[in-house]
Scaffold this motif. Structure first.
Motif, mmCIF file in Angstrom:
data_model
loop_
_atom_site.group_PDB
_atom_site.id
_atom_site.type_symbol
_atom_site.label_atom_id
_atom_site.label_comp_id
_atom_site.label_asym_id
_atom_site.label_seq_id
_atom_site.Cartn_x
_atom_site.Cartn_y
_atom_site.Cartn_z
ATOM 1 N N ILE A 1 -0.556 38.116 57.912
ATOM 2 C CA ILE A 1 -0.145 39.314 58.643
ATOM 3 C C ILE A 1 -1.005 40.530 58.345
ATOM 4 C CG2 ILE A 1 2.224 38.529 58.902
ATOM 5 C CD1 ILE A 1 2.978 40.572 56.709
ATOM 6 N N ILE B 1 8.909 36.666 63.456
ATOM 7 C CA ILE B 1 7.996 35.653 62.927
ATOM 8 C C ILE B 1 8.046 35.652 61.402
ATOM 9 C CG2 ILE B 1 5.547 35.076 62.640
ATOM 10 C CD1 ILE B 1 5.212 36.136 65.589
ATOM 11 N N GLN C 1 1.581 49.451 60.856
ATOM 12 C CA GLN C 1 0.489 49.101 61.774
ATOM 13 C C GLN C 1 -0.371 50.330 62.063
ATOM 14 O OE1 GLN C 1 2.989 47.373 64.877
ATOM 15 N NE2 GLN C 1 2.011 45.384 64.553
ATOM 16 N N ASP D 1 -1.791 44.313 60.990
ATOM 17 C CA ASP D 1 -2.563 44.107 62.211
ATOM 18 C C ASP D 1 -1.846 44.746 63.402
ATOM 19 O OD1 ASP D 1 -4.059 43.117 64.355
ATOM 20 O OD2 ASP D 1 -4.465 41.249 63.285
ATOM 21 N N GLU D 2 -2.532 45.634 64.102
ATOM 22 C CA GLU D 2 -1.948 46.355 65.233
ATOM 23 C C GLU D 2 -1.871 45.521 66.508
ATOM 24 O OE1 GLU D 2 -4.650 49.753 65.094
ATOM 25 O OE2 GLU D 2 -2.870 50.994 64.767
ATOM 26 N N ARG D 3 -2.508 44.361 66.517
ATOM 27 C CA ARG D 3 -2.542 43.545 67.731
ATOM 28 C C ARG D 3 -1.196 42.904 68.052
ATOM 29 N NH1 ARG D 3 -6.821 39.265 66.374
ATOM 30 N NH2 ARG D 3 -5.658 39.407 64.444
ATOM 31 N N HIS D 4 -0.276 42.889 67.104
ATOM 32 C CA HIS D 4 0.982 42.180 67.291
ATOM 33 C C HIS D 4 2.141 43.121 67.605
ATOM 34 C CE1 HIS D 4 -1.208 38.811 65.717
ATOM 35 N NE2 HIS D 4 -1.440 39.453 64.589
ATOM 36 N N ASP D 5 3.029 42.681 68.467
ATOM 37 C CA ASP D 5 4.264 43.402 68.760
ATOM 38 C C ASP D 5 5.107 43.414 67.484
ATOM 39 O OD1 ASP D 5 7.323 42.863 69.537
ATOM 40 O OD2 ASP D 5 6.408 44.180 71.027
ATOM 41 N N ALA E 1 8.300 41.205 67.490
ATOM 42 C CA ALA E 1 7.949 39.784 67.388
ATOM 43 C C ALA E 1 7.448 39.469 65.986
ATOM 44 C CB ALA E 1 6.901 39.422 68.430
ATOM 45 N N LEU E 2 6.662 40.356 65.419
ATOM 46 C CA LEU E 2 6.144 40.149 64.070
ATOM 47 C C LEU E 2 7.274 40.048 63.048
ATOM 48 C CD1 LEU E 2 3.686 39.875 62.231
ATOM 49 C CD2 LEU E 2 3.604 42.383 62.110
ATOM 50 N N GLN F 1 5.917 49.255 62.593
ATOM 51 C CA GLN F 1 5.055 50.033 63.482
ATOM 52 C C GLN F 1 4.298 51.103 62.711
ATOM 53 O OE1 GLN F 1 8.134 51.178 66.252
ATOM 54 N NE2 GLN F 1 7.512 49.626 67.751
#
Length: 150
Positions: A109, A69, A52, A58-62, A65-66, A49
């Motif tokens: 990422i 992944i 991000q 990338d700030e678009r992803h939780d 979850a990132l 976080q």
């Protein structure tokens, strides 16, 4: 960070396959190691976080979850060596395959070039990076050393 995950997972001595096996054998009930594992995972999510917010990721992803992944993708060479051999026409643990795969994951990422910080914000981030001290080792390496708790 993702490159270290891939390198650790692809190294047969570190047990990326054991980590996958532990997941397959999971009963759905946490054992005594879960508290430490979960605390480590939360710490890793907080670090993502921060990265991000600093424009590094990338700030678009939780972030949670990132992380999952990233850890899952990092294990792909260890879990699917037969697929890696077919796709890369080389052993999944070869340094060339590991580096190629890790570099591609790292690109996935990162934020798009036009979304990266510029000017004053970039300078603030650069200063913060210089003072940044990692809070802990890569969670994959930690879990493997502790007996595949993830």
């Amino acid at each position: 960070m993702i490159k270290k995950y891939v390198q650790a997972a692809a190294d047969p001595r570190l047990g990326g396959r054991l980590l996958a096996w532990a997941g397959l054998a999971d009963t759905g009930k946490d054992g005594p190691e879960a508290h430490e594992r979960n605390a480590s995972l939360r710490q890793e999510v907080e670090q993502l976080q921060e990265r991000q917010q600093n424009g590094e990721l990338d700030e678009r992803h939780d972030a949670a979850a990132l992380l999952l992944i990233m850890m899952s993708a990092a294990n792909a060479l260890a879990v699917y060596p037969q697929l890696a051999r077919g796709l890369f026409e080389a052993d999944a643990t070869s340094p060339e395959v590991v580096e190629r795969y890790a570099a591609q994951l790292a690109q996935l990422i990162q934020p798009p070039r036009d979304a990266r910080p510029r000017g004053r914000r970039r300078e603030l981030i650069r200063r913060k990076k210089r003072s940044f001290q990692p809070l802990c080792e890569a969670p994959l390496q930690m879990s493997l050393r502790r007996g595949c708790h993830y």
